[in-house]
Design a protein around this motif. Structure first.
Motif, PDB file in Angstrom:
ATOM      1  N   LEU A 295       0.811  -1.215   0.000  1.00 52.01           N
ATOM      2  CA  LEU A 295       0.000   0.000   0.000  1.00 52.01           C
ATOM      3  C   LEU A 295       0.844   1.265   0.000  1.00 52.01           C
ATOM      4  CD1 LEU A 295      -2.773  -0.958   2.594  1.00 52.01           C
ATOM      5  CD2 LEU A 295      -3.106  -0.575   0.140  1.00 52.01           C
ATOM      6  N   ARG A 296       2.072   1.173   0.486  1.00 52.57           N
ATOM      7  CA  ARG A 296       2.935   2.356   0.543  1.00 52.57           C
ATOM      8  C   ARG A 296       3.534   2.705  -0.806  1.00 52.57           C
ATOM      9  NH1 ARG A 296       6.389   0.146   5.561  1.00 52.57           N
ATOM     10  NH2 ARG A 296       6.201  -1.690   4.229  1.00 52.57           N
TER      11      ARG A 296
ATOM     12  N   ASN B 120       2.511   3.379  -7.168  1.00 48.63           N
ATOM     13  CA  ASN B 120       2.402   2.726  -8.476  1.00 48.63           C
ATOM     14  C   ASN B 120       1.738   1.357  -8.362  1.00 48.63           C
ATOM     15  OD1 ASN B 120       3.595   4.835  -9.897  1.00 48.63           O
ATOM     16  ND2 ASN B 120       5.665   4.040  -9.565  1.00 48.63           N
ATOM     17  N   ALA B 121       2.049   0.630  -7.291  1.00 48.99           N
ATOM     18  CA  ALA B 121       1.424  -0.679  -7.089  1.00 48.99           C
ATOM     19  C   ALA B 121      -0.074  -0.524  -6.840  1.00 48.99           C
ATOM     20  CB  ALA B 121       2.079  -1.392  -5.908  1.00 48.99           C
ATOM     21  N   VAL B 122      -0.445   0.498  -6.091  1.00 49.26           N
ATOM     22  CA  VAL B 122      -1.859   0.728  -5.791  1.00 49.26           C
ATOM     23  C   VAL B 122      -2.628   1.128  -7.044  1.00 49.26           C
ATOM     24  CG1 VAL B 122      -3.477   2.157  -4.478  1.00 49.26           C
ATOM     25  CG2 VAL B 122      -1.402   1.304  -3.379  1.00 49.26           C
TER      26      VAL B 122
ATOM     27  N   LEU C 183      -0.471   6.678   5.153  1.00 47.37           N
ATOM     28  CA  LEU C 183       0.023   6.953   3.805  1.00 47.37           C
ATOM     29  C   LEU C 183      -0.518   5.935   2.800  1.00 47.37           C
ATOM     30  CD1 LEU C 183       3.728   7.959   4.554  1.00 47.37           C
ATOM     31  CD2 LEU C 183       1.718   9.419   4.286  1.00 47.37           C
ATOM     32  N   GLY C 184      -0.702   4.681   3.238  1.00 49.69           N
ATOM     33  CA  GLY C 184      -1.304   3.684   2.355  1.00 49.69           C
ATOM     34  C   GLY C 184      -2.711   4.069   1.960  1.00 49.69           C
ATOM     35  N   THR C 185      -3.491   4.584   2.928  1.00 48.22           N
ATOM     36  CA  THR C 185      -4.851   5.041   2.629  1.00 48.22           C
ATOM     37  C   THR C 185      -4.816   6.247   1.705  1.00 48.22           C
ATOM     38  OG1 THR C 185      -5.713   4.176   4.708  1.00 48.22           O
ATOM     39  CG2 THR C 185      -6.993   5.918   3.645  1.00 48.22           C
ATOM     40  N   LEU C 186      -3.868   7.160   1.914  1.00 51.06           N
ATOM     41  CA  LEU C 186      -3.732   8.302   1.014  1.00 51.06           C
ATOM     42  C   LEU C 186      -3.474   7.835  -0.417  1.00 51.06           C
ATOM     43  CD1 LEU C 186      -3.519  11.350   0.540  1.00 51.06           C
ATOM     44  CD2 LEU C 186      -1.086  11.177   1.158  1.00 51.06           C
ATOM     45  N   ASN C 187      -2.630   6.824  -0.576  1.00 48.11           N
ATOM     46  CA  ASN C 187      -2.376   6.282  -1.918  1.00 48.11           C
ATOM     47  C   ASN C 187      -3.642   5.716  -2.541  1.00 48.11           C
ATOM     48  OD1 ASN C 187       0.350   6.908  -2.008  1.00 48.11           O
ATOM     49  ND2 ASN C 187       1.011   4.934  -1.184  1.00 48.11           N
TER      50      ASN C 187
END
Length: 332
Positions: free
Chosen positions: A68-69, A72-74, A109-113
């Motif tokens: 999640l961090r 690009n993966a997200v 930050l994962g949620t922001l992504n």
């Protein structure tokens, strides 16, 4: 379980290898959705609890590894999907005491992504996962969605931050987002990190239960009820920007839980409290009890499983998978 809510929908589930998410993935496939499961990368190709989904169901799931961090993966995982269920997070409270930075980076930050990717791609609905831990010890009960937020652990703080980011993206960018706030979900597949599997796995193999605080009160909700709440939150129109508690409105202490398990098994259990299993004093959330009337009114959701029925189902599952529960180890 409501049927065909997601027929022909293209859905992404983050944190798909987790407890609630694995059940959600299974139900989405059953309902006819095309499901992509986002799982944190590991070199073993371990898909987590998705491995317990029936093989004929799992074959229909596209598993995508990443973190999640990594924005690009997200984005790559979101492309081509209509609905996103964001369950990916580091959820262990004791772990957050030890590694608060990793928890914040993943959960905030994962949620922001996820939010930025949803906005970039233009999804029709994001369902974000909160937690009753954001309330802290109840100032009043039952606790509705207007209850003050109180971060009594780094984990709770990270989830408050994530919840507020979702709220801000709805207010600022009109992102179609709904937040669900489960109260202590339990059921088959849950790890020994949680209190009910801890009690059951020890009770099945010993006469002694090693546990922490016996007086904390929790509102335990069976996983299939929680999943049904997610499905409704992702499909009911006109609830964008709202937050919904998912709980039973009934509470039980940890000590009472042990008694319930003992009754089901028909055996006496000796309880030993261990200091390492206690939270720091000011971090302990003593009471969580939900008011789910908003979910009932706006989503048409109400719990259907009783605690006793859910405990029996959970006990049967753990008994069949005891090798997954090393009860001599305290799991943080």
């Amino acid at each position: 379980m409501e049927q065909n809510l997601y027929k022909n929908s293209r859905v992404l589930v983050t944190g798909a290898g987790g407890f609630i998410a694995s059940h959600l993935v299974e139900q989405l496939v059953i309902q006819g959705a095309t499901v992509r499961a986002f799982v944190r990368y590991n070199s073993r190709g371990d898909i987590g609890l998705l491995r317990f989904i029936p093989e004929q169901v799992l074959r229909q799931v596209e598993v995508r590894f990443g973190d999640l961090r990594d924005y690009n993966a997200v984005v790559g995982a979101l492309k081509g999907t209509d609905v996103v269920f964001h369950l990916g997070a580091l959820i262990a409270i004791p772990y957050s005491y030890l590694h608060p930075r990793e928890v914040v980076e993943t959960n905030v930050l994962g949620t922001l992504n996820v939010l930025q990717a949803c906005r970039e791609i233009g999804i029709s609905r994001l369902v974000h996962t909160s937690t009753s831990e954001v309330y802290g010890t109840g100032l009043y009960t039952p606790m509705d969605e207007k209850h003050p937020l109180h971060a009594q652990s780094p984990y709770a703080a990270s989830k408050i931050g994530a919840d507020k980011l979702v709220e801000s993206f709805y207010c600022t960018y009109d992102l179609s987002a709904v937040t669900v706030r489960p109260f202590n979900t339990f059921g088959p597949r849950q790890s020994a990190r949680a209190v009910i599997p801890t009690i059951i796995s020890q009770a099945l193999t010993s006469e002694r239960i090693r546990i922490g605080n016996l007086t904390t009160k929790r509102d335990f909700t069976f996983v299939l009820d929680t999943v049904r709440g997610f499905l409704l939150a992702g499909s009911v129109p006109g609830v964008e920007g709202e937050t919904f508690n998912l709980g039973t409105g009934k509470e039980v202490t940890v000590g009472e839980l042990i008694d319930r398990v003992a009754q089901i098994l028909g055996k006496e259990l000796i309880v030993e409290q261990e200091r390492e299993r206690f939270r720091p004093e000011k971090s302990e959330v003593m009471r969580l009890l939900s008011d789910f009337s908003k979910a009932q009114m706006r989503l048409g959701w109400a719990p259907e499983w009783t605690l006793s029925k859910g405990l029996k189902q959970t006990l049967e599952w753990i008994q069949e998978h005891l090798s997954s529960y090393p009860n001599s180890v305290y799991q943080r």
